[in-house]
Motif scaffolding. Sequence first.
Motif, mmCIF file in Angstrom:
data_model
loop_
_atom_site.group_PDB
_atom_site.id
_atom_site.type_symbol
_atom_site.label_atom_id
_atom_site.label_comp_id
_atom_site.label_asym_id
_atom_site.label_seq_id
_atom_site.Cartn_x
_atom_site.Cartn_y
_atom_site.Cartn_z
ATOM 1 N N LEU A 34 1.189 -1.235 0.153
ATOM 2 C CA LEU A 34 -0.194 -0.115 0.299
ATOM 3 C C LEU A 34 0.609 1.018 0.208
ATOM 4 N N ARG A 35 2.305 0.660 0.347
ATOM 5 C CA ARG A 35 2.710 2.116 0.815
ATOM 6 C C ARG A 35 3.491 2.924 -0.439
ATOM 7 N N THR A 36 3.462 1.995 -1.463
ATOM 8 C CA THR A 36 4.209 1.598 -2.699
ATOM 9 C C THR A 36 2.809 2.323 -3.715
ATOM 10 N N LEU A 37 2.058 2.500 -3.508
ATOM 11 C CA LEU A 37 0.837 3.025 -4.084
ATOM 12 C C LEU A 37 0.899 4.894 -4.444
ATOM 13 N N THR A 38 0.529 5.184 -5.407
ATOM 14 C CA THR A 38 0.161 6.563 -5.282
ATOM 15 C C THR A 38 -1.136 7.245 -4.892
ATOM 16 N N GLY A 39 -1.668 8.220 -4.161
ATOM 17 C CA GLY A 39 -3.052 9.141 -3.422
ATOM 18 C C GLY A 39 -3.454 8.423 -4.119
ATOM 19 N N HIS A 40 -4.612 8.560 -5.560
ATOM 20 C CA HIS A 40 -5.068 8.079 -6.248
ATOM 21 C C HIS A 40 -5.229 6.457 -6.836
ATOM 22 N N GLU A 41 -4.258 6.147 -6.707
ATOM 23 C CA GLU A 41 -4.142 4.096 -7.109
ATOM 24 C C GLU A 41 -4.870 4.039 -5.080
ATOM 25 N N LEU A 42 -3.865 4.427 -4.683
ATOM 26 C CA LEU A 42 -4.526 3.735 -2.445
ATOM 27 C C LEU A 42 -6.062 3.974 -2.660
ATOM 28 N N VAL A 43 -6.773 5.476 -2.820
ATOM 29 C CA VAL A 43 -7.862 5.226 -2.474
ATOM 30 C C VAL A 43 -8.833 4.978 -3.460
ATOM 31 N N ARG A 44 -8.585 3.721 -5.281
ATOM 32 C CA ARG A 44 -8.740 3.462 -6.049
ATOM 33 C C ARG A 44 -9.097 2.024 -4.982
ATOM 34 N N GLU A 45 -8.466 1.509 -4.789
ATOM 35 C CA GLU A 45 -7.877 0.451 -4.072
ATOM 36 C C GLU A 45 -9.662 0.190 -2.415
ATOM 37 N N LEU A 46 -9.372 1.286 -1.654
ATOM 38 C CA LEU A 46 -10.411 1.634 -0.664
ATOM 39 C C LEU A 46 -11.860 1.765 -1.105
ATOM 40 N N PHE A 47 -11.750 2.305 -1.866
ATOM 41 C CA PHE A 47 -13.069 3.394 -2.452
ATOM 42 C C PHE A 47 -12.646 3.072 -3.901
ATOM 43 N N PRO A 48 -13.595 2.649 -4.859
ATOM 44 C CA PRO A 48 -13.147 2.481 -6.549
ATOM 45 C C PRO A 48 -14.412 3.665 -6.688
ATOM 46 N N THR A 49 -14.396 4.710 -7.433
ATOM 47 C CA THR A 49 -15.391 5.590 -8.201
ATOM 48 C C THR A 49 -16.109 4.631 -8.362
ATOM 49 N N ASP A 50 -15.938 3.376 -8.780
ATOM 50 C CA ASP A 50 -17.464 3.393 -9.831
ATOM 51 C C ASP A 50 -18.144 2.081 -8.876
ATOM 52 N N GLY A 51 -17.751 1.779 -7.792
ATOM 53 C CA GLY A 51 -18.732 1.070 -6.545
ATOM 54 C C GLY A 51 -17.656 -0.112 -6.141
ATOM 55 N N PRO A 52 -18.482 -1.592 -5.786
ATOM 56 C CA PRO A 52 -19.884 -0.536 -4.887
ATOM 57 C C PRO A 52 -20.080 0.451 -3.709
ATOM 58 N N ASP A 54 -22.464 1.486 -0.607
ATOM 59 C CA ASP A 54 -24.051 1.112 0.598
ATOM 60 C C ASP A 54 -23.512 2.087 2.096
ATOM 61 N N ASP A 55 -24.293 2.323 2.995
ATOM 62 C CA ASP A 55 -24.575 3.172 3.673
ATOM 63 C C ASP A 55 -23.448 2.652 4.369
ATOM 64 N N GLU A 56 -22.757 2.574 4.955
ATOM 65 C CA GLU A 56 -21.262 1.492 5.430
ATOM 66 C C GLU A 56 -20.102 2.410 4.725
ATOM 67 N N ARG A 57 -19.696 2.285 3.439
ATOM 68 C CA ARG A 57 -18.536 2.665 3.174
ATOM 69 C C ARG A 57 -18.689 4.027 2.596
ATOM 70 N N THR A 58 -19.354 4.735 2.796
ATOM 71 C CA THR A 58 -20.056 5.760 2.469
ATOM 72 C C THR A 58 -19.897 6.686 3.846
ATOM 73 N N SER A 59 -20.142 5.800 4.979
ATOM 74 C CA SER A 59 -19.956 7.048 5.787
ATOM 75 C C SER A 59 -18.002 6.121 6.662
ATOM 76 N N ARG A 60 -17.668 4.890 5.775
ATOM 77 C CA ARG A 60 -16.400 4.555 6.326
ATOM 78 C C ARG A 60 -15.520 5.942 5.663
ATOM 79 N N ALA A 61 -15.883 5.695 4.317
ATOM 80 C CA ALA A 61 -15.607 7.320 3.313
ATOM 81 C C ALA A 61 -15.309 8.525 3.653
ATOM 82 N N ALA A 62 -16.445 9.310 4.394
ATOM 83 C CA ALA A 62 -16.075 10.173 5.472
ATOM 84 C C ALA A 62 -14.878 10.377 6.105
ATOM 85 N N VAL A 63 -15.488 9.078 7.208
ATOM 86 C CA VAL A 63 -14.592 9.233 8.499
ATOM 87 C C VAL A 63 -12.757 9.037 7.433
ATOM 88 N N VAL A 64 -12.775 8.287 6.507
ATOM 89 C CA VAL A 64 -11.337 8.656 6.634
ATOM 90 C C VAL A 64 -10.748 9.388 6.378
#
Length: 189
Positions: A34-52, A54-64
């Motif tokens: 994960l440390r080798t990923l760019t900021g964009h790649e890291l976010v896409r890994e955790l929260f891909p913009t094409d989904g999936p 759900d309420d939990e992921r949405t809340s977690r993204a705001a916490v992140v």
Amino acid sequence: MTAPTARSGAVAGAADGAYAQGVLDGRARERDRLRTLTGHELVRELFPTDGPYDDERTSRAAVVLGEVVRYLNYATAAEVGMRYPSTAGDLIGSLRTVFQRLGQTLDQTGHRLSVIADQPDAYVNNPRPEDREHPNMPNPQETALVTATQLDHLRAGLTDALALLSTAQIYANRIGLHLTDDDEEERQG
């Protein structure tokens, strides 16, 4: 059934220890990856913009997002977190992007809340004691409208913030720093 012997307990303990070490090693490898990923790649890994989605992921993204801001609070206070003026310019530019995108998030949140409030099973919670200074709304639709209005006011403030960040970035990018050969080598690699 036979009772476990001291030897079998020791073997089991060793196996558990080996398993635990394997888990830790796997986590360390994943952290290194994960440390080798760019900021964009890291976010896409955790929260891909094409989904999936759900309420939990949405809340977690705001916490992140909040935790990343917390990291920046610490990193910008430390000399090693911002040694070069170009880092400040990059940071301010990235914050401009955050504020631009946050406006869309606020708009969409207000809209979604209005859609949710229009559902027949929507209701208004009784206010908590600490919220008593805010008037009680008679229905979910009115409550959603007040929420959306507050988010609109915040969005208007973001427009001012974007203009200020643009100016700050221009000036931050004008600052240079004379580096020694050792500094340049360290920065490059």
